[in-house]
Design a protein around this motif. Structure first.
Motif, PDB file in Angstrom:
ATOM      1  N   LEU A 250       0.845  -1.207   0.000  1.00  0.00           N
ATOM      2  CA  LEU A 250       0.000   0.000   0.000  1.00  0.00           C
ATOM      3  C   LEU A 250       0.873   1.248   0.000  1.00  0.00           C
ATOM      4  O   LEU A 250       1.976   1.242   0.551  1.00  0.00           O
ATOM      5  CB  LEU A 250      -0.887   0.036   1.240  1.00  0.00           C
ATOM      6  CG  LEU A 250      -1.989  -1.012   1.384  1.00  0.00           C
ATOM      7  CD1 LEU A 250      -2.849  -0.685   2.607  1.00  0.00           C
ATOM      8  CD2 LEU A 250      -2.863  -1.076   0.138  1.00  0.00           C
ATOM      9  N   THR A 251       0.382   2.296  -0.609  1.00  0.00           N
ATOM     10  CA  THR A 251       1.112   3.564  -0.523  1.00  0.00           C
ATOM     11  C   THR A 251       0.893   4.139   0.880  1.00  0.00           C
ATOM     12  O   THR A 251      -0.044   3.735   1.584  1.00  0.00           O
ATOM     13  CB  THR A 251       0.593   4.599  -1.535  1.00  0.00           C
ATOM     14  OG1 THR A 251      -0.769   4.905  -1.216  1.00  0.00           O
ATOM     15  CG2 THR A 251       0.666   4.072  -2.961  1.00  0.00           C
ATOM     16  N   GLN A 254      -2.589   5.463   1.223  1.00  0.00           N
ATOM     17  CA  GLN A 254      -3.609   4.418   1.394  1.00  0.00           C
ATOM     18  C   GLN A 254      -3.616   3.915   2.835  1.00  0.00           C
ATOM     19  O   GLN A 254      -4.676   3.762   3.443  1.00  0.00           O
ATOM     20  CB  GLN A 254      -3.338   3.250   0.426  1.00  0.00           C
ATOM     21  CG  GLN A 254      -3.764   3.551  -1.005  1.00  0.00           C
ATOM     22  CD  GLN A 254      -3.287   2.485  -1.983  1.00  0.00           C
ATOM     23  OE1 GLN A 254      -2.174   1.963  -1.861  1.00  0.00           O
ATOM     24  NE2 GLN A 254      -4.124   2.152  -2.957  1.00  0.00           N
ATOM     25  N   GLY A 280      -6.243   7.411 -10.260  1.00  0.00           N
ATOM     26  CA  GLY A 280      -5.187   6.417 -10.203  1.00  0.00           C
ATOM     27  C   GLY A 280      -4.470   6.310  -8.871  1.00  0.00           C
ATOM     28  O   GLY A 280      -3.477   5.603  -8.746  1.00  0.00           O
ATOM     29  N   GLY A 282      -5.523   4.900  -6.303  1.00  0.00           N
ATOM     30  CA  GLY A 282      -5.794   3.604  -5.674  1.00  0.00           C
ATOM     31  C   GLY A 282      -6.909   3.629  -4.641  1.00  0.00           C
ATOM     32  O   GLY A 282      -6.817   2.999  -3.588  1.00  0.00           O
ATOM     33  N   LYS A 283      -7.980   4.330  -4.973  1.00  0.00           N
ATOM     34  CA  LYS A 283      -9.107   4.418  -4.046  1.00  0.00           C
ATOM     35  C   LYS A 283      -9.827   3.070  -3.908  1.00  0.00           C
ATOM     36  O   LYS A 283     -10.349   2.746  -2.850  1.00  0.00           O
ATOM     37  CB  LYS A 283     -10.090   5.503  -4.506  1.00  0.00           C
ATOM     38  CG  LYS A 283      -9.488   6.912  -4.447  1.00  0.00           C
ATOM     39  CD  LYS A 283     -10.487   7.966  -4.864  1.00  0.00           C
ATOM     40  CE  LYS A 283     -10.735   8.004  -6.360  1.00  0.00           C
ATOM     41  NZ  LYS A 283      -9.686   8.660  -7.142  1.00  0.00           N
ATOM     42  N   THR A 284      -9.827   2.297  -4.998  1.00  0.00           N
ATOM     43  CA  THR A 284     -10.559   1.029  -4.956  1.00  0.00           C
ATOM     44  C   THR A 284     -10.029   0.101  -3.869  1.00  0.00           C
ATOM     45  O   THR A 284     -10.806  -0.563  -3.180  1.00  0.00           O
ATOM     46  CB  THR A 284     -10.458   0.311  -6.320  1.00  0.00           C
ATOM     47  OG1 THR A 284     -10.662   1.272  -7.352  1.00  0.00           O
ATOM     48  CG2 THR A 284     -11.496  -0.769  -6.440  1.00  0.00           C
ATOM     49  N   PRO A 430       0.677   5.442  -6.588  1.00  0.00           N
ATOM     50  CA  PRO A 430       1.499   4.247  -6.382  1.00  0.00           C
ATOM     51  C   PRO A 430       2.849   4.428  -7.060  1.00  0.00           C
ATOM     52  O   PRO A 430       2.952   5.121  -8.074  1.00  0.00           O
ATOM     53  CB  PRO A 430       0.687   3.141  -7.056  1.00  0.00           C
ATOM     54  CG  PRO A 430      -0.717   3.615  -7.008  1.00  0.00           C
ATOM     55  CD  PRO A 430      -0.637   5.099  -7.142  1.00  0.00           C
ATOM     56  N   ARG A 433       4.964   4.825 -11.340  1.00  0.00           N
ATOM     57  CA  ARG A 433       4.190   5.387 -12.453  1.00  0.00           C
ATOM     58  C   ARG A 433       5.062   6.360 -13.242  1.00  0.00           C
ATOM     59  O   ARG A 433       5.751   7.186 -12.665  1.00  0.00           O
ATOM     60  CB  ARG A 433       2.984   6.182 -11.916  1.00  0.00           C
ATOM     61  CG  ARG A 433       1.951   5.348 -11.236  1.00  0.00           C
ATOM     62  CD  ARG A 433       0.925   4.819 -12.212  1.00  0.00           C
ATOM     63  NE  ARG A 433       0.086   3.836 -11.567  1.00  0.00           N
ATOM     64  CZ  ARG A 433      -0.962   4.148 -10.821  1.00  0.00           C
ATOM     65  NH1 ARG A 433      -1.296   5.402 -10.659  1.00  0.00           N
ATOM     66  NH2 ARG A 433      -1.669   3.211 -10.250  1.00  0.00           N
ATOM     67  N   ASN A 537     -10.242   0.660 -15.993  1.00  0.00           N
ATOM     68  CA  ASN A 537      -8.836   0.372 -15.744  1.00  0.00           C
ATOM     69  C   ASN A 537      -8.267  -0.646 -16.737  1.00  0.00           C
ATOM     70  O   ASN A 537      -8.553  -1.826 -16.649  1.00  0.00           O
ATOM     71  CB  ASN A 537      -8.713  -0.160 -14.308  1.00  0.00           C
ATOM     72  CG  ASN A 537      -7.275  -0.224 -13.855  1.00  0.00           C
ATOM     73  OD1 ASN A 537      -6.427   0.554 -14.316  1.00  0.00           O
ATOM     74  ND2 ASN A 537      -6.981  -1.141 -12.961  1.00  0.00           N
ATOM     75  N   ARG A 566      -1.580   3.897 -16.446  1.00  0.00           N
ATOM     76  CA  ARG A 566      -1.898   3.022 -15.328  1.00  0.00           C
ATOM     77  C   ARG A 566      -0.988   1.803 -15.283  1.00  0.00           C
ATOM     78  O   ARG A 566      -1.060   1.016 -14.353  1.00  0.00           O
ATOM     79  CB  ARG A 566      -3.354   2.567 -15.418  1.00  0.00           C
ATOM     80  CG  ARG A 566      -4.292   3.725 -15.548  1.00  0.00           C
ATOM     81  CD  ARG A 566      -5.723   3.312 -15.377  1.00  0.00           C
ATOM     82  NE  ARG A 566      -6.369   4.282 -14.537  1.00  0.00           N
ATOM     83  CZ  ARG A 566      -6.990   4.012 -13.401  1.00  0.00           C
ATOM     84  NH1 ARG A 566      -7.090   2.789 -12.982  1.00  0.00           N
ATOM     85  NH2 ARG A 566      -7.521   4.983 -12.701  1.00  0.00           N
TER      86      ARG A 566
HETATM   87  P1  ADP Z   1      -8.644   5.380  -8.584  1.00  0.00           P
HETATM   88  O1  ADP Z   1      -8.195   6.058  -7.331  1.00  0.00           O
HETATM   89  O2  ADP Z   1      -8.570   6.294  -9.770  1.00  0.00           O
HETATM   90  O3  ADP Z   1      -9.981   4.719  -8.421  1.00  0.00           O
HETATM   91  P2  ADP Z   1      -7.740   2.675  -8.838  1.00  0.00           P
HETATM   92  O4  ADP Z   1      -8.227   2.227  -7.523  1.00  0.00           O
HETATM   93  O5  ADP Z   1      -8.512   2.264 -10.029  1.00  0.00           O
HETATM   94  O6  ADP Z   1      -7.564   4.258  -8.859  1.00  0.00           O
HETATM   95  O7  ADP Z   1      -6.222   2.214  -8.963  1.00  0.00           O
HETATM   96  C1  ADP Z   1      -5.472   2.485 -10.109  1.00  0.00           C
HETATM   97  C2  ADP Z   1      -4.483   1.376 -10.401  1.00  0.00           C
HETATM   98  O8  ADP Z   1      -3.439   1.379  -9.446  1.00  0.00           O
HETATM   99  C3  ADP Z   1      -5.081  -0.002 -10.351  1.00  0.00           C
HETATM  100  O9  ADP Z   1      -4.544  -0.752 -11.390  1.00  0.00           O
HETATM  101  C4  ADP Z   1      -4.631  -0.547  -9.003  1.00  0.00           C
HETATM  102  O10 ADP Z   1      -4.537  -1.930  -9.002  1.00  0.00           O
HETATM  103  C5  ADP Z   1      -3.285   0.097  -8.861  1.00  0.00           C
HETATM  104  N1  ADP Z   1      -2.862   0.310  -7.481  1.00  0.00           N
HETATM  105  C6  ADP Z   1      -3.620   0.747  -6.462  1.00  0.00           C
HETATM  106  N2  ADP Z   1      -2.898   0.855  -5.334  1.00  0.00           N
HETATM  107  C7  ADP Z   1      -1.647   0.499  -5.650  1.00  0.00           C
HETATM  108  C8  ADP Z   1      -0.418   0.391  -4.903  1.00  0.00           C
HETATM  109  N3  ADP Z   1      -0.365   0.695  -3.617  1.00  0.00           N
HETATM  110  N4  ADP Z   1       0.671  -0.025  -5.576  1.00  0.00           N
HETATM  111  C9  ADP Z   1       0.631  -0.329  -6.881  1.00  0.00           C
HETATM  112  N5  ADP Z   1      -0.479  -0.266  -7.626  1.00  0.00           N
HETATM  113  C10 ADP Z   1      -1.609   0.151  -7.020  1.00  0.00           C
END
Ligand code: ADP
Ligand code: MG
Length: 679
Positions: A250-251, A254, A280, A282-284, A430, A433, A537, A566
């Motif tokens: 996790l960042t 996050q 991007g 990583g809110k999901t 993350p 990038r 994505n 991404r």
């Molecule tokens: P958003 O915030 O725009 O909804 P997403 O949740 O779709 O972003 O995440 C964007 C991309 O980054 C996805 O492919 C996800 O798997 C990836 N991702 C999320 N958190 C991390 C992390 N800590 N390290 C690497 N990749 C990550």
């Protein structure tokens, strides 16, 4: 007339019809001073002649006004009979207006005119207010000056008690604010510019302060009173996933936000949190971890997305991440088949389903949960406040609510439009990038752009072509899209290249199929309208071409661009524009080319468009400021927020004597009594 044209219904409205500027009556220019550079000017002189000349549409009233230095011609095309009645030859008039030249002689068209008596309020001379007035009112002779007279008479009638103070005394003292009554006098009829500025500052502060007190009352009272389900433990669902299936580290951001959510949900009150993160960021994953936390405490979760495609993608993403975990995930949208829907509804009611992902179909009345503990609203700007509120009624104790924005919102906007929510910021992407390169190209250069896209595709990447969808002329945009599709096809002929097309008019299954083919890499090119905008994505997609980029808003462009960049490859966003792009459009494009930072883009967007137009906040009453501006008065807003929070924190129900006037004011505003209607 006042009602229809200016929406002035009450004395209060009239007092709040604020001047756009003041003119210094002590400053009267001479006619001889008028030259080609002169704009608005005030002159005084004697009326020596007036006539009505011309016929029908060219009929006009022409008057000659003379001062010691020369003569000027005054002309009216409208309201002639009304104006005529108020003109007397030989009388001194004060005239204000925009000057021009006609046959080499100075003239004014539709000037404001009144007999020349130095104005005074309470025995003192003052600067004269100029009010916004509409052309229609002017034609009836009700110009800014008449409005000034009305306001003047009203202020003469009003006593300090009618405009009693509503900001607690300690704050008035500390910030050296002008009193409320004095401020109303001085904003309309200041004796000096300094007085005007003090009045303006006070009234702006008041606007922010009152709005902030309201928001803080909602926020802090809810925090204090609301019951919330308690997520007291981090259990096997969360831990197993975290230890074994988390695909990346996790960042920091996050981690911080997950911690904030854990703290929020553990203390027995309802969480209402806004999660702001750039595209991007990583809110999901934050959403998923929160839902596992809910499951560990035997609660169900719902994740709401604004579009069917996005809901499907979330569903697929989550089921994949959770495929080795004993977590039941369901997808419920408008197109879910009857049998499946039945199964899901039953599963939600008897707690077989831990997590439901869907569109607004989730908030239909028929959908009942056994134990709903957490609702996450993704890309919230598509959801109305009322829709969200509906979700809260789905269980006895309201579920925790996490609202995730699609793109960042400037801080000042968040403070006003979402001031009743707590908020978290994810300002870190993350690692690894590579920044997206954004360039602008003219449509004429399409061939070379296509050549570039071809090179990228040859390297194994995928590309998006985005076409604008303009609501007012959906048909037209549809034709544009089809034309674009043909064009792309001619550059990228089958069978070597495969193209997916997605747009709003397709049946959901087809949309889904086309989308899926692009996601799986079966097609290399996606031609679409902005339905692709949110959340989708596809890490292998490294080029985005946006057609007619001048037609998109800034935050929309940023959101679209977030679909590339991404993965681990260098990505490009190419903004194609026609040659007719407006100045603002060019500025938007320049900003896009200059920065990838969503927080910066959002600031610019707010500056350029003003708060009223930012998506999702349009209906927000919290932004209806008459004087204050969240763009230009940031400092004042911050101050008002601080003070409001302090007050409400110390006195949650405004019961202390020092807050009595404030409470009184809020109650009065609420019931809308206090000012009688203008007859
Ligand atoms: P958003 O915030 O725009 O909804 P997403 O949740 O779709 O972003 O995440 C964007 C991309 O980054 C996805 O492919 C996800 O798997 C990836 N991702 C999320 N958190 C991390 C992390 N800590 N390290 C690497 N990749 C990550
Ligand atoms: Mg997202």
């Amino acid at each position: 007339m006042l009602k229809k044209e200016l929406e002035i219904y009450t004395f209060g409205d009239l007092l709040q019809h604020f001047p756009i500027r003041h003119i210094d009556k002590t400053k009267i220019n001479t006619i001889a001073e008028i030259n080609y550079q002169t704009d608005y000017i005030q002159i005084a002189g004697k009326l020596i002649q007036f006539d009505i000349i011309g016929e029908k549409r060219s009929k006009r009233l022409v008057a000659q006004l003379k001062d010691a230095t020369g003569t000027i011609e005054l002309t009216w095309f409208q309201g002639i009979s009304w104006i005529q009645k108020s003109l007397y030859i030989g009388t001194e008039y004060l005239v204000f207006g925009k000057t021009g030249f006609f046959n080499g002689k100075p003239q004014m068209v539709h000037p404001e005119i009144e007999s020349f008596v130095p104005a005074k309020l309470g025995g003192k001379a003052f600067l004269e207010p100029v009010y916004p007035s509409t052309e229609k009112l002017k034609a009836k002779g009700l110009n800014g000056r008449q409005l000034a007279k009305l306001t003047y008479s009203l202020l003469e009638l009003i006593k300090p008690a009618d405009l009693s103070e509503n900001i607690p005394e300690s704050i008035v003292k500390e910030l050296k604010l002008l009193g409320r009554y004095e401020s109303y006098i001085n904003i309309h009829f200041p004796s000096t510019d300094q007085h005007y500025k003090k009045a303006l500052e006070r009234l702006k502060f008041e606007e922010f302060f009152i709005a902030q007190v309201r928001l803080q009352l909602v926020r802090l009272q809810r925090n204090a009173q609301s019951r919330g389900v308690v997520f007291e433990r981090v259990g096997p669902y969360f831990n197993e996933f975290y230890d074994q299936y988390l695909p990346f580290e996790l960042t920091g951001a996050q981690k911080r936000v997950v911690k904030e959510i854990r703290q929020d949900t553990a203390r027995g009150r309802q969480m209402n949190r806004l999660l702001q993160g750039d595209v991007g960021s990583g809110k999901t994953m934050v959403a998923l971890l929160s839902m596992l936390l809910a499951a560990d405490n035997s609660y169900q979760s719902a994740l709401m997305a604004p579009t069917e495609i996005l809901a499907q993608q979330h569903y697929q993403g989550l089921t994949q991440l959770l495929n080795k975990m004993p977590v039941e995930v369901a997808l419920l949208t408008g197109s879910t088949k009857t049998a499946e829907r039945k199964r899901i509804l039953a599963g939600l009611l008897n707690d077989d389903i831990h997590l439901v992902v869907g569109t607004h179909a989730i908030i239909e009345d028929k959908v009942q949960f056994k134990n709903l503990g957490l609702v996450i609203v993704d890309e919230q700007h598509r959801f109305g406040v009322a829709q969200r509120a509906k979700l809260w009624t789905k269980s006895v104790i309201p579920p925790h609510v996490l609202v995730m924005t699609a793109t960042p919102i400037p801080r000042t906007l968040a403070m006003t439009a979402y001031g009743d929510l707590d908020y978290s910021i994810m300002d870190e992407l993350p690692p690894g990038r590579i920044p997206i390169t954004t360039v602008q190209r003219n449509e004429m250069a399409r061939a070379s752009v296509m050549g570039f896209v071809k090179e990228e595709i040859e390297k194994g990447r995928q590309a998006y072509f985005i076409y604008p969808l303009i609501e007012e002329s959906e048909k037209l945009s549809y034709e544009d899209l089809m034309q674009g599709y043909e064009q792309v096809k001619s550059f990228f002929p089958e069978p070597r290249y495969k193209i997916s097309m997605v747009h709003g008019k397709q049946p959901p299954e087809q949309k889904e199929l086309n989308m899926q083919r692009f996601v799986s890499g079966d097609t290399q090119i996606m031609v679409s309208t902005t339905v692709i905008e949110v959340g989708v994505n596809v890490p292998n997609a490294s080029v985005m071409v946006i057609e007619s980029a001048e037609k998109f808003g800034l935050s929309q462009l940023h959101q679209l661009r977030g679909r590339v960049g991404r993965g681990s490859e260098k990505s490009f966003c190419i903004l194609l524009t026609g040659s007719k792009a407006s100045k603002e459009a060019r500025e938007r494009i320049n900003i896009m080319c200059a920065t990838n930072d969503g927080f910066k883009v959002a600031e610019k967007d707010l500056e350029m468009r003003g708060p009223g137009d930012i998506e999702g906040t349009r209906q927000s009453g919290a932004l209806n400021f008459k004087l204050a501006s969240i763009v230009n008065d940031k400092g004042l807003l911050q101050l008002a927020q601080q003070k409001a929070e302090q007050i409400v924190e110390r006195d949650l129900h405004l019961e202390q004597p020092e807050n009595a006037l404030l409470k009184n004011y809020l109650t009065q505003q609420h019931t809308k009594v206090g000012w009688s209607k203008i007859a």
